[in-house]
Write an enzyme that holds these catalytic residues in place. Structure first.
Site, mmCIF file in Angstrom:
data_model
loop_
_atom_site.group_PDB
_atom_site.id
_atom_site.type_symbol
_atom_site.label_atom_id
_atom_site.label_comp_id
_atom_site.label_asym_id
_atom_site.label_seq_id
_atom_site.Cartn_x
_atom_site.Cartn_y
_atom_site.Cartn_z
ATOM 1 N N GLY A 238 0.855 -1.264 0.107
ATOM 2 C CA GLY A 238 0.050 -0.046 0.100
ATOM 3 C C GLY A 238 1.004 1.154 0.083
ATOM 4 O O GLY A 238 2.125 0.962 -0.172
ATOM 5 N N ASN A 239 0.282 2.293 0.149
ATOM 6 C CA ASN A 239 1.165 3.663 0.191
ATOM 7 C C ASN A 239 0.432 4.435 1.338
ATOM 8 O O ASN A 239 -0.605 4.330 1.847
ATOM 9 C CB ASN A 239 1.194 4.378 -1.090
#
Ligand code: CTP
Length: 466
Positions: A238-239
């Site tokens: 993810g980020n």
């Protein structure tokens, strides 16, 4: 176009004092804006500890007046200007302390000072612990405000209170407060219609078009947040995107009259109200959601504009393990595959091009306005090339490495790159103000698109007639 609100053209001074219910003033401000009011927010020092002035400034588009000794930048006295210009002063929530100060004319804060200095009607909505409200001192102060000063008291309601007690002291329903203000104004004329006689607006927010419902009748799609690309049932790539910038765009578009569809990936900021929500966990989900929206059942464009704030993962694990990968002493090597560039794909689709950029299918009519974002680290040199590669009308670029910009901040410093080659560097601004600046461009591009279609249709009709 929607109906003008019941407070259209009115200046409402919203005074907030230091009760736990102060957070509700944010929604009260929204309701007042939805009724068409121009709002200036006044706060006592203790109110600023419950709710951030920055939030209220961004939503009201005016600096918040929280210091009775502060002068306006041009030397005018803020609370006197407000007192002279306001069509109504609303004090919500009003604390026991404030009721006492007001009853005795102790103007140590801007809310009391404005009430003393105004001839506008005043609406007061108390909120406090039940025993405090029932105390003879508070009741005597309420009577002075109501019977001697003619203020309208919007009585608090019964219910569970922040103190843990149950009693009469909850801030009245916000709709009741708005109705009381509308009633208090009655048929009086607008006191100061000239903006020059009103308190100043935020820098960059003094364009009169900004207050119009300039996106009414438009459908905007906004993507927000990151994507989560699964490694196994519990882990993902993810980020750091929180969704805040996209949510600010949703709220600004909604407040300007647009119908908004939000495609939310992984987000940690609260989802805005008044928008249609579609969830998309992975880049593939987001691609499918966009594909479901791009065409209306009639075959025409399904939306007027797309604002692509989402931080779409560029890579996904080549395989998603169906069960949790056990920890072993050895490390783990993941093979990653490239995700498609969703925005570039949509840009081609809109222009009737296939995956390779060759003609392939009908262009989408009317052509939606496409807005991309570019999160860069260490300079914005690549932005113009990204704008062309993705076929977008506007690219909003920011250097996420800069302080106050990017993920998890309430502000952003961006540069707007337009398809005509122009660019505009904005100062560090609250995300909501950035959102409005982007939507100014979107609204203008949509108007230009529609005007061009009109001219085209007229000249085509003229051609037939001649
Ligand atoms: N974007 C997209 N699909 C992707 C990656 C990005 O639609 N797979 C969109 C983003 O939503 C954003 C814009 O493209 O509006 C730019 O994203 P950015 O990450 O800055 O650019 P990339 O094209 O991924 O380039 P790079 O990672 O090389 O900076």
């Amino acid at each position: 176009m929607s109906e003008p609100g019941r407070l259209a053209g009115r200046l409402v001074a919203l005074g907030i004092t230091g009760s736990i219910a102060a957070f509700k003033a944010v929604d009260l401000l929204r309701l007042l804006r939805a009724e068409g009011a121009d709002v200036v927010v006044l706060m006592t020092p203790s109110a600023t500890r419950f709710v951030a002035p920055l939030t209220l400034a961004a939503l009201s588009r005016r600096p918040v007046d929280a210091d009775v000794l502060d002068l306006l930048p041009d030397g005018r006295i803020g609370h006197v200007i407000t007192a002279d210009a306001a069509d109504v002063v609303i004090v919500a929530p009003a604390t026991a302390h404030w009721l006492g100060a007001m009853a005795h004319g102790l103007a140590a804060d801007v809310v009391t000072a404005t009430c003393l200095a105004t001839s506008a009607p005043v609406v007061v909505a108390p909120a406090m612990d039940g025993d405090m409200y029932a105390h003879p001192a508070t009741q005597a102060n309420v009577r002075i405000l109501r019977d001697s000063f003619g203020y309208r008291i919007v009585e608090p309601e019964a219910g569970s209170l922040a103190s843990g007690q149950v009693g009469i002291g909850r801030l009245a329903a916000l709709e009741r407060i708005v109705d009381a203000a509308i009633d208090a104004i009655g048929a009086r004329p607008i006191r100061k219609p000239d903006p020059a006689d009103r308190p100043p607006r935020l820098i960059d927010a003094d364009d009169p078009a900004r207050d119009a419902d300039d996106l009414a009748g438009r459908h905007l799609v906004v993507t927000a947040g990151g994507t989560a690309e699964p490694i196994d049932p519990v882990r993902f790539i993810g980020n750091r995107s929180t969704g805040a910038m996209g949510f600010a765009v949703c709220e600004a578009a909604r407040d300007r009259g647009a119908r908004v569809t939000l495609i939310a990936g992984t987000v940690s900021a609260p989802i805005p109200s008044g928008v249609k929500l579609l969830r998309a966990e992975t880049a593939a989900d987001m691609q499918a959601a966009l594909a479901s929206l791009v065409l209306a059942p009639t075959g025409a464009a399904g939306f007027d504009a797309l604002v692509m704030t989402a931080a779409v993962a560029d890579f996904r694990p080549a395989v998603t393990n169906p069960t949790k990968i056990p920890r072993t002493g050895a490390g783990l090597t993941l093979e990653l595959r490239a995700n498609p560039d969703l925005l570039a794909g949509l840009g081609r689709r809109v222009d009737g091009l296939d995956e390779t950029g060759a003609p392939g299918g009908a262009p989408i009519v009317p052509r939606p306005v496409l807005v991309g974002f570019a999160a860069e680290t260490g300079g914005l040199e690549r932005a113009a090339a990204k704008l062309r590669a993705k076929r977008v009308d506007l690219l909003v670029a920011n250097d996420v490495g800069e302080p106050g910009s990017g993920f998890g901040t309430s502000t952003n410093r961006v540069t707007l790159f337009a398809a005509d080659g122009g660019s505009e560097a904005l100062p560090l601004l609250p995300k909501r103000v950035v959102a409005d600046r982007i939507l100014d461009r979107v609204a203008a591009l949509l108007d230009a698109r529609d005007a061009a279609a009109q001219t085209g249709a007229t000249s085509a009709a003229g051609g037939t007639a001649s």
